[in-house]
Design an enzyme around this catalytic site. Structure first.
Site, PDB file in Angstrom:
ATOM      1  N   ASP A   1       0.870  -1.170   0.000  1.00 30.26           N
ATOM      2  CA  ASP A   1       0.000   0.000   0.000  1.00 30.26           C
ATOM      3  C   ASP A   1       0.914   1.230   0.000  1.00 30.26           C
ATOM      4  O   ASP A   1       2.143   1.141   0.151  1.00 30.26           O
ATOM      5  CB  ASP A   1      -0.972  -0.016   1.190  1.00 30.26           C
ATOM      6  CG  ASP A   1      -2.208   0.864   0.926  1.00 30.26           C
ATOM      7  OD1 ASP A   1      -2.155   1.719   0.024  1.00 30.26           O
ATOM      8  OD2 ASP A   1      -3.205   0.707   1.647  1.00 30.26           O
TER       9      ASP A   1
HETATM   10  C1  NOJ Z   1      -4.129   3.805   0.040  1.00 36.82           C
HETATM   11  C2  NOJ Z   1      -5.304   2.914   0.293  1.00 36.82           C
HETATM   12  O1  NOJ Z   1      -5.152   2.274   1.548  1.00 36.82           O
HETATM   13  C3  NOJ Z   1      -5.524   1.867  -0.774  1.00 36.82           C
HETATM   14  O2  NOJ Z   1      -6.737   1.211  -0.554  1.00 36.82           O
HETATM   15  C4  NOJ Z   1      -5.506   2.494  -2.143  1.00 36.82           C
HETATM   16  O3  NOJ Z   1      -5.710   1.498  -3.116  1.00 36.82           O
HETATM   17  C5  NOJ Z   1      -4.167   3.186  -2.337  1.00 36.82           C
HETATM   18  N1  NOJ Z   1      -3.993   4.223  -1.346  1.00 36.82           N
HETATM   19  C6  NOJ Z   1      -4.052   3.788  -3.729  1.00 36.82           C
HETATM   20  O4  NOJ Z   1      -4.936   4.826  -3.887  1.00 36.82           O
END
Ligand code: NOJ
Length: 766
Positions: free
Chosen positions: A288
């Site tokens: 993430d």
């Molecule tokens: C952080 C989020 O936790 C995740 O769900 C998301 O896909 C990513 N950012 C990319 O936007």
């Protein structure tokens, strides 16, 4: 209002072949063997830097504008891009690779297509409330179609984090509190989005998230840690990820939380032993946002090099949005702290998914020639409004309907009041992808269309979503999330009351701003904000029938609203066609059939409150109240609305359960049936739910667990027998030794239209 629907897209969606392979000449066969041979050859040609480049995933945005990464792309220092969503932009980047880089390894392009791309569907919690596999499949197919039509290859979805935490804003993005329902919805979404193959023209590869257990963050506080017994992990939280991977998801996004002290991004048991060795996952793991850097803050890495070493060795293939892999892996490989084999493994996984996406056959397969690019990316004709309206109606849950207040008569005067009644942004929900706010239909617009020439519709905003300036600032931090009216709260209230007094019935649209139920939006208080409570009280005081239309992304505490309302409809954030869909339900063009995918507590103090809790040694019996029992003394144990609950404009009865046999043989099956009758005056759909309970086992088991459901449509007066096949696998649980076993003995079968009102029978498992 005239909504243009793309006829050709709609037809091709209905007929499905648009999702079948429209193969371009294939130099590379799409088999695992051919892929492995191709990737092995390619790896031999790659330099250290080129391998490391493949592990870098860049988010194009203010910090990394597309101009700034051009050079890196040409040098083979980037593996994939996200947050770029138009064909011209994507083509320009792919051109840089294909025309100027040494090895011409195509980039893949990803985006958060969570509940739609151009057409925005209800938030996933709302999709789950439909309990409708076909509807969710349609959402997946259309979302993939629109995403692939924009040139994308991958989506960061579905999110299958089971959560019993309404304080956590991200429950809006998942399918609720139940393991089985989440598994069904997650796997349905994966199959729909990936189609026959992620290489198909109108499919995208999915990336199941957030692996693992993110929904169990302590106290519902975002990015917090998770501590969980292995039994609960395997029984309740891991199955939806497994189901989505079994459905073929090519990607896994790793969670930001730690599990029993180990950050998921540094957990080789999770990413290697469980995911790859036990579950046989062959796709790609993606961090993430910035998660590798965060290993330092987690307190498991001493410095950047350490963080990179730990993440890569733990099985994290690709790094999202930080430069750490690129910066520190060269030195780590040279020093031997990370082996070439470990680097090759990660690079291989990236190349594998690019192969599976068909990019080595045609890097432009989701782009086509620029001559056929849409002239207007946001063109109305690219939307699938009809399907969005239909799914949105199916997601709505009727919570209360005193004296048949709903459906509304489409005559006389109706007052529509509330800060969410005409909010184009909020109705779209949290991850609105490439959806255009101006294209969404508000409730005011939907009701205007429905009442035109029939009833008089009055409108007033009545209140700001919140008058708390700190919350307003929070919601407006990155986008203009809420607008604060230039009038004083009292002026707004006065106008609303005056309009309400002129009306025969009041419809109050209240709830949360979309930014209140999103990433990084945990709440300690899940009431409707005070400004809106005050509005509701003033509307109630007019003595007119009050219909509350809720827009929100999580279970709320609604005791006061439940007392005030004559009728209450949960509409979640219902997407581009939300306003029309709500109007359909309010005026009875559609009979609501949604059921809650999460328990609605009476008070935040009851959380976690979920239907499939364990028995205690001192269960509380409200018919025989006693002091030394498992209870709160100031409030009932029960929820306000239980899991699986939802009313209809008709009524249904459920017969006692009939079993095909009194006992099930070892590894055998048994059928459980009920007859459901539409005992009311309207046609309607409902969801028949099967729960099981193992009353005596080697460890304490939940009082009930969902194991099946069927959505059925019955004409007024019609009956249908609904049968569920129960097999030994459904009786299994993870015992103290972490073996997945079905223990002989008595089992209770419960069937009903929600988790609280059920018919039961029992059988012996031998
Ligand atoms: C952080 C989020 O936790 C995740 O769900 C998301 O896909 C990513 N950012 C990319 O936007």
């Amino acid at each position: 209002m005239k909504w243009i629907c793309s006829v050709s897209l709609a037809v091709s969606l209905a007929m499905q072949p648009a999702f079948a392979v429209q193969s371009l000449p294939a130099p590379h066969a799409m088999t695992e063997q051919a892929r492995d041979a191709f990737v092995s050859q390619l790896l031999k040609k790659m330099t250290l830097d080129e391998k490391i480049g493949q592990l870098r995933l860049i988010s194009v945005g203010p910090d990394t504008p597309k101009e700034a990464i051009r050079d890196m792309i040409q040098k083979g220092q980037v593996g994939a891009i996200f947050n770029t969503v138009t064909r011209p932009d994507i083509r320009a980047m792919q051109d840089q690779v294909m025309q100027l880089s040494r090895l011409k390894i195509p980039l893949f392009f990803a985006y958060d297509v969570v509940h739609g791309q151009r057409t925005i569907f209800p938030i996933p919690l709302g999709l789950a409330a439909s309990w409708d596999r076909d509807a969710v499949s349609e959402v997946g197919r259309i979302s993939a179609y629109e995403a692939a039509d924009d040139g994308l290859n991958m989506t960061w979805a579905p999110m299958v984090d089971v959560s019993r935490e309404p304080r956590w804003g991200r429950v809006s993005e998942g399918f609720g509190e139940d393991t089985y329902l989440t598994s069904v919805m997650g796997s349905t979404m994966v199959k729909a989005m990936q189609g026959k193959s992620p290489a198909d023209r109108y499919s995208v590869m999915t990336s199941v998230k957030h692996f693992a257990l993110y929904g169990a963050v302590e106290g519902g506080r975002e990015y917090n840690s998770v501590d969980m017994s292995p039994q609960r992990m395997f029984q309740d939280y891991l199955p939806p990820y497994k189901a989505s991977l079994d459905a073929g998801s090519g990607g896994v996004m790793v969670a930001l939380n730690s599990i029993n002290g180990v950050p998921a991004s540094a957990d080789s048991w999770l990413l290697k032993d469980l995911l790859r060795k036990q579950w046989g996952f062959k796709g790609i793991t993606i961090s993430d946002h910035g998660a590798i850097k965060e290993l330092i803050d987690h307190g498991v890495a001493s410095d950047p090099q350490d963080a990179v070493r730990i993440a890569l060795k733990s099985g994290m293939d690709m790094s999202m949005s930080d430069e750490y892999y690129s910066k520190y892996l060269p030195g780590l490989v040279k020093s031997g702290a990370v082996t070439m084999q470990e680097l090759d493994d990660a690079t291989r996984h990236v190349l594998n998914v690019k192969y599976d996406m068909g990019l080595f056959n045609d890097p432009y397969s989701h782009l086509g020639p620029k001559e056929i690019d849409p002239q207007d990316t946001n063109a109305e004709s690219r939307l699938h409004r009809e399907q969005a309206r239909d799914v949105a109606r199916k997601s709505m849950v009727l919570l209360k309907n005193r004296l048949e207040t709903l459906p509304l008569k489409n005559s006389g005067t109706i007052a529509l009041i509330g800060p969410l009644a005409d909010s184009k942004r909020d109705i779209m929900g949290s991850w609105s992808a490439a959806g255009v706010t101006e294209q969404s239909v508000t409730l005011l617009q939907g009701m205007q269309a429905a009442t035109a020439g029939k009833a008089t519709l009055l409108y007033a905003k009545g209140a700001n979503i919140t008058d708390n300036s700190k919350v307003q600032d929070f919601l407006n931090l990155y986008e203009k999330g809420v607008t604060v009216d230039s009038r004083t709260p009292q002026q707004m209230l006065d106008e609303a009351v005056e309009k309400a007094r002129q009306a025969d019935v009041i419809v109050a649209a209240v709830g949360e701003a979309q930014g209140m139920a999103h990433e990084a939006s945990s709440r300690t208080n899940i009431d409707i904000p005070p400004s809106q409570q005050k509005l509701l009280a003033a509307l109630k005081a007019t003595g007119k029938p009050l219909v509350i239309v809720l827009m929100n992304g999580r279970p709320l505490t609604l005791v006061k609203e439940d007392q005030m309302a004559d009728a209450m409809l949960e509409t979640w954030f219902s997407g581009t066609e939300g306003g029309n869909a709500i109007a359909d339900v309010l005026f009875g063009a559609y009979n609501p059939s949604g059921k809650l995918p999460m328990t609605f507590p009476r008070s935040v103090g009851q959380i976690p409150l979920y239907y499939n809790h364990l028995s205690t040694g001192r269960p509380y019996d409200f018919t025989n109240p006693q002091k030394y029992k498992s209870r709160y003394f100031d409030i009932n144990n029960s929820p306000l609305y239980p899991f699986g609950y939802g009313l209809s404009y008709t009524t249904f009865t459920v017969s006692p359960v009939t079993l095909s046999a009194p006992a099930m043989a070892h590894n055998g099956t048994i059928n459980a049936s009920v007859t459901v009758t539409n005992s009311g005056k309207r046609d309607g759909a409902t969801v028949v739910q099967l729960y099981l309970n193992d009353p005596v086992a080697s460890i304490s088991r939940p009082v009930k667990e969902l194991h099946g459901f069927q959505r059925i449509m019955l004409k007024a007066g019609e009956s249908q027998t609904v049968s569920f096949k129960i097999d030994a696998d459904m009786l299994k649980f993870w015992n103290q030794q972490l073996q997945h076993v079905a223990e002989p003995g008595k089992f209770n079968v419960m069937i009903g239209l929600d988790s609280a009102r059920i018919q039961s029978a029992s059988f012996d498992y031998r």
